[in-house]
Design an enzyme around this catalytic site. Sequence first.
Site, PDB file in Angstrom:
ATOM      1  N   GLU A  26      -6.620  11.906   6.366  1.00 42.70           N
ATOM      2  CA  GLU A  26      -7.114  13.139   5.764  1.00 42.70           C
ATOM      3  C   GLU A  26      -8.337  12.813   4.923  1.00 42.70           C
ATOM      4  O   GLU A  26      -8.621  11.655   4.645  1.00 42.70           O
ATOM      5  CB  GLU A  26      -6.041  13.801   4.887  1.00 42.70           C
ATOM      6  CG  GLU A  26      -5.621  12.940   3.701  1.00 42.70           C
ATOM      7  CD  GLU A  26      -4.425  13.509   2.959  1.00 42.70           C
ATOM      8  OE1 GLU A  26      -3.654  14.260   3.583  1.00 42.70           O
ATOM      9  OE2 GLU A  26      -4.283  13.210   1.773  1.00 42.70           O
ATOM     10  N   GLU A  53      -9.181   9.000   3.916  1.00 42.38           N
ATOM     11  CA  GLU A  53      -7.991   8.158   3.918  1.00 42.38           C
ATOM     12  C   GLU A  53      -7.604   7.775   5.340  1.00 42.38           C
ATOM     13  O   GLU A  53      -7.671   8.593   6.266  1.00 42.38           O
ATOM     14  CB  GLU A  53      -6.836   8.888   3.230  1.00 42.38           C
ATOM     15  CG  GLU A  53      -7.162   9.277   1.794  1.00 42.38           C
ATOM     16  CD  GLU A  53      -5.940   9.679   1.001  1.00 42.38           C
ATOM     17  OE1 GLU A  53      -4.847   9.767   1.597  1.00 42.38           O
ATOM     18  OE2 GLU A  53      -6.082   9.895  -0.213  1.00 42.38           O
ATOM     19  N   LYS A  79      -5.689  20.136   5.965  1.00 42.18           N
ATOM     20  CA  LYS A  79      -5.327  18.929   6.706  1.00 42.18           C
ATOM     21  C   LYS A  79      -5.310  19.151   8.215  1.00 42.18           C
ATOM     22  O   LYS A  79      -5.660  18.263   8.990  1.00 42.18           O
ATOM     23  CB  LYS A  79      -3.961  18.420   6.226  1.00 42.18           C
ATOM     24  CG  LYS A  79      -3.855  18.190   4.715  1.00 42.18           C
ATOM     25  CD  LYS A  79      -4.885  17.205   4.217  1.00 42.18           C
ATOM     26  CE  LYS A  79      -4.727  16.935   2.733  1.00 42.18           C
ATOM     27  NZ  LYS A  79      -5.183  18.004   1.866  1.00 42.18           N
ATOM     28  N   GLU A  91       3.127  14.833  12.709  1.00 37.90           N
ATOM     29  CA  GLU A  91       2.403  13.791  13.413  1.00 37.90           C
ATOM     30  C   GLU A  91       3.283  12.558  13.536  1.00 37.90           C
ATOM     31  O   GLU A  91       4.293  12.415  12.831  1.00 37.90           O
ATOM     32  CB  GLU A  91       1.108  13.441  12.683  1.00 37.90           C
ATOM     33  CG  GLU A  91       1.319  12.842  11.312  1.00 37.90           C
ATOM     34  CD  GLU A  91       0.008  12.618  10.558  1.00 37.90           C
ATOM     35  OE1 GLU A  91      -1.022  13.162  10.992  1.00 37.90           O
ATOM     36  OE2 GLU A  91       0.035  11.915   9.537  1.00 37.90           O
ATOM     37  N   ASN A 132      -9.876  13.856   1.188  1.00 39.94           N
ATOM     38  CA  ASN A 132      -9.700  14.560  -0.080  1.00 39.94           C
ATOM     39  C   ASN A 132     -11.084  14.892  -0.628  1.00 39.94           C
ATOM     40  O   ASN A 132     -11.868  14.001  -0.951  1.00 39.94           O
ATOM     41  CB  ASN A 132      -8.913  13.697  -1.075  1.00 39.94           C
ATOM     42  CG  ASN A 132      -7.459  13.600  -0.672  1.00 39.94           C
ATOM     43  OD1 ASN A 132      -6.790  14.599  -0.461  1.00 39.94           O
ATOM     44  ND2 ASN A 132      -6.967  12.383  -0.532  1.00 39.94           N
ATOM     45  N   PHE A 139      13.713   7.333  -9.683  1.00 39.58           N
ATOM     46  CA  PHE A 139      12.380   7.782 -10.111  1.00 39.58           C
ATOM     47  C   PHE A 139      12.342   9.266 -10.460  1.00 39.58           C
ATOM     48  O   PHE A 139      11.312   9.915 -10.317  1.00 39.58           O
ATOM     49  CB  PHE A 139      11.328   7.473  -9.030  1.00 39.58           C
ATOM     50  CG  PHE A 139      11.206   6.023  -8.712  1.00 39.58           C
ATOM     51  CD1 PHE A 139      10.434   5.195  -9.491  1.00 39.58           C
ATOM     52  CD2 PHE A 139      11.895   5.470  -7.641  1.00 39.58           C
ATOM     53  CE1 PHE A 139      10.327   3.844  -9.213  1.00 39.58           C
ATOM     54  CE2 PHE A 139      11.805   4.124  -7.354  1.00 39.58           C
ATOM     55  CZ  PHE A 139      11.019   3.312  -8.143  1.00 39.58           C
TER      56      PHE A 139
END
Length: 667
Positions: A288, A275, A116, A200, A290, A348
């Site tokens: 980034e 993305e 990344k 960032e 993928n 979750f």
Amino acid sequence: MFDKILIANRGEIACRVIKTCRKLGIRTVAVYSDADDGALHMRMADEAVHIGPPAAAESYLVIEKIVAACKQTGAQAVHPGYGFLSENRKFAAALKEAGIAFIGPNVDAIYAMGDKIESKKLANKAGVSTVPGFLGAISGTEEAVKIATEIGFPVMIKASAGGGGKGMRIARSADEVAQGFSSATNEAKNSFGDDRVFIEKYIEQPRHIEIQVLGDKHGNVIFLHERECSIQRRHQKVIEEAPSPFLDAKTRKAMGEQAVALAKTVNYDSAGTVEFIVGPDRSFYFLEMNTRLQVEHPVTELITGIDLVEQMIRVAAGEALDIRQEDVKLDGWAVEARIYAEDPVRGFLPSTGRLVRWRTAPESDDIRNDTGVVEGSEISMFYDPMISKLCAYGKDRDEAVSRLSAALDETWIAGIGHNVNFLSAVLDHPRFRSGNISTNFIAEEWPNGFAGTVLPDGRRDAMLAVAALVHVRNEFRARHLGGKLGLPEWQPDADWIAFLGKAEFPLTLSDAEGGCDVKVGQKGKSGGKALKVRSAWKPGEPFFRGTVNGQPVVARVAPRPDGLRIVHGGAELDIAVRTPRAAELARLMPEKLPPDMSKYLLCPMPGLVVSIGVAEGEPVKTGQALAVVEAMKMENVLRAERDGTVKKVNAKKGDSLAVDQVILEFA
């Protein structure tokens, strides 16, 4: 073309790859750990090779074992799926050295874009719009706080080798940076074997929109439109759709062209995803790339008609793309819901155990179900808790969302916790239906966590009418089974009372062909709503399928000792239909209260104790971190819900705990 392919993965993605290989007439090899012995992907493949213990670090992540399995079976190529070794350049290099094709991009592209930090540097040099931030290595917490303060809060702390939401934290203060940096580095090391993180600027109210790219080894690169992945929790995607309801044609073209330019810069030669985060003004920033297939790839396949796995295989075999940019159509709309073994009511947290029941809407041209489990499968603590990716297609967004919502109503999962009700709640939410979403959607709409869904009055009344029909048919069946034959015909205008929690609803039922007519009233009020319920439902069937006032209705129906549980639209309704006399007696019953557990800190899920942050006799404040428990590679910080004093510590670092096991006791 290859004769035999090994899939270096497990679960639903391994099953997905096997399906395309079958279509192409290619034999497949599955690999499996001790925990996956007998799993669906192992049974679907033509051959299966055991590769080690349950822990991924000792099985699915061991490069030497995958290469050995290829040599043992004669597999000519490996499809890595996603996760595990899919973006590991050492793995791709090891396969190349062994003379085995890697069904993915070349090693240089993985190196350039898989990291990344390095990918952002490359994007900057290529003139791609990127988010302001610090891309160098960060030595420790003190430096992380200094960098974040210079960038300006809020900031995103993110694992360099990350993915799937692991190793990511949002920090809005120096204290949150210190804690988030520690957790992010730990998760990154445990998940990817690489503890580097970068920081960032965090864009407020962002949308997460990604571009699917596809390249070959002959310099051709195209983009297959976009996917909107803004519905996230813990930075992990929950619902995805294609196309985005936010983009216009101009922005879509600009993002696509930028994604293609970036891919060409690194000679990208497979399926991949660029993305972006997109602001409210449609400004977009590279996030980034993928260098693999994405979990959400089915929605792209549904709107373009292009099998991405097939294209990856053909590219890896040296074939040139036979699809040009102008050939890529945008046809209809597709939505995907990720069904997870997790408990939304408990924040979750992941759930493990045996999948006692697993049924959902049958697959068709409009419904797609990518799954790697069957009834009886074990949901293990060692891997991602995904059960299924349930997708729906429609001519437009409203139709696709409505079909997916109906398919979720036809889903029955038992034996473990799951998020189906939450997914239904999201799809039915007015804000989601309007398309006015961002990555903050879940946090903003359920700021105190998900505690279930309350149906609007109209849908609630429809479920009361359904309960009335189900109850009457159950009653008639029970009387006949008891030998009481020759019962009188159903008397019109029979009166009942439906109990929904503490609320009471008078019901008047009239027999009708194919069902009944029900008038649903409210206690103490005259009149009522007339509903025509029609269904062929019979006692014992787990799903009610029929119509209410002509509108299709699907609901899960389960018997309870004192009535029925009806699951519909994300709501679980416990309804008891009683005669007036039975209702009179029920009102006299004392209410059973749950035990008081406020003086205990309970483990919310099966997991490993990473740390205990307090000692016996220590006072604690509301919100203070008490313990950290790791489950499925995610660290979960347990905090004090109120001020108090620790009376007893019942767990220590390294303990494996079950759900609701006591960690701390308070005075």
